[in-house]
Design a protein around this motif. Structure first.
Motif, PDB file in Angstrom:
ATOM      1  N   LYS A   9       0.835  -1.206   0.000  1.00 16.78           N
ATOM      2  CA  LYS A   9       0.000   0.000   0.000  1.00 16.78           C
ATOM      3  C   LYS A   9       0.867   1.252   0.000  1.00 16.78           C
ATOM      4  O   LYS A   9       0.648   2.171  -0.783  1.00 16.78           O
ATOM      5  N   LEU A  10       1.850   1.297   0.885  1.00 18.10           N
ATOM      6  CA  LEU A  10       2.677   2.491   1.057  1.00 18.10           C
ATOM      7  C   LEU A  10       3.941   2.472   0.203  1.00 18.10           C
ATOM      8  O   LEU A  10       4.640   3.483   0.128  1.00 18.10           O
ATOM      9  N   GLU A  15       6.917  -1.501   9.510  1.00 18.22           N
ATOM     10  CA  GLU A  15       6.587  -2.516  10.506  1.00 18.22           C
ATOM     11  C   GLU A  15       5.337  -3.279  10.075  1.00 18.22           C
ATOM     12  O   GLU A  15       4.318  -2.684   9.726  1.00 18.22           O
ATOM     13  N   GLY A  16       5.429  -4.609  10.084  1.00 17.73           N
ATOM     14  CA  GLY A  16       4.297  -5.448   9.706  1.00 17.73           C
ATOM     15  C   GLY A  16       3.270  -5.553  10.814  1.00 17.73           C
ATOM     16  O   GLY A  16       3.545  -5.251  11.980  1.00 17.73           O
ATOM     17  N   ALA A  38      -0.514   1.083   7.240  1.00 21.04           N
ATOM     18  CA  ALA A  38      -1.530   0.958   6.188  1.00 21.04           C
ATOM     19  C   ALA A  38      -2.785   0.281   6.721  1.00 21.04           C
ATOM     20  O   ALA A  38      -3.908   0.639   6.334  1.00 21.04           O
ATOM     21  N   TRP A  39      -2.620  -0.696   7.619  1.00 25.47           N
ATOM     22  CA  TRP A  39      -3.783  -1.361   8.213  1.00 25.47           C
ATOM     23  C   TRP A  39      -4.599  -0.349   9.016  1.00 25.47           C
ATOM     24  O   TRP A  39      -5.829  -0.339   8.954  1.00 25.47           O
ATOM     25  N   PHE A  73      -8.588  -1.275  -1.376  1.00 25.97           N
ATOM     26  CA  PHE A  73      -7.902  -0.208  -0.647  1.00 25.97           C
ATOM     27  C   PHE A  73      -6.438  -0.571  -0.385  1.00 25.97           C
ATOM     28  O   PHE A  73      -5.537   0.244  -0.579  1.00 25.97           O
ATOM     29  N   LEU A  74      -6.204  -1.799   0.056  1.00 17.14           N
ATOM     30  CA  LEU A  74      -4.854  -2.196   0.461  1.00 17.14           C
ATOM     31  C   LEU A  74      -3.952  -2.600  -0.694  1.00 17.14           C
ATOM     32  O   LEU A  74      -2.746  -2.373  -0.650  1.00 17.14           O
ATOM     33  N   PHE A  75      -4.535  -3.184  -1.745  1.00 14.25           N
ATOM     34  CA  PHE A  75      -3.706  -3.742  -2.806  1.00 14.25           C
ATOM     35  C   PHE A  75      -3.851  -3.028  -4.142  1.00 14.25           C
ATOM     36  O   PHE A  75      -3.303  -3.466  -5.143  1.00 14.25           O
ATOM     37  N   GLY A  76      -4.567  -1.951  -4.151  1.00 17.48           N
ATOM     38  CA  GLY A  76      -4.702  -1.182  -5.385  1.00 17.48           C
ATOM     39  C   GLY A  76      -6.001  -1.520  -6.089  1.00 17.48           C
ATOM     40  O   GLY A  76      -6.327  -2.664  -6.298  1.00 17.48           O
TER      41      GLY A  76
END
Length: 90
Positions: A9-10, A15-16, A38-39, A73-76
């Motif tokens: 996303k970013l 940090e995961g 991102a979460w 949202f997260l993966f495009g």
């Protein structure tokens, strides 16, 4: 112990997430490829969608809709925004 991942996303190392936040294959993809930052952005966007679109989390169609929006949202992808929404403090 925190772990570093490359956040899709970013588009940076970050940090995961410390846990698998969603079941199944999508949850694995999120855990492996999305940062904590991102979460958190998704959680805020999800809350806005729920409130502005007056969604019921008890509704199965709403749950499917939010899972689809989360993936976009997260993966495009072309994810939904609430019409006329203005964040607080803006």
């Amino acid at each position: 112990m925190s772990r570093t991942i490359f956040c899709k996303k970013l588009q940076k190392d970050a940090e995961g997430i410390g846990f698998k936040p969603f079941p199944g294959e999508l949850g694995e993809r999120i855990y492996d490829n999305i940062s904590q930052e991102a979460w958190q952005m998704w959680l805020e966007h999800q809350t806005m969608l729920i409130n502005e679109k007056r969604l019921s989390l008890m509704d199965e169609d709403t749950q499917k809709y939010l899972a689809d929006q989360m993936d976009k949202f997260l993966f495009g992808g072309d994810y939904d925004k609430a019409d006329g929404y203005v964040p607080e403090g803006k």
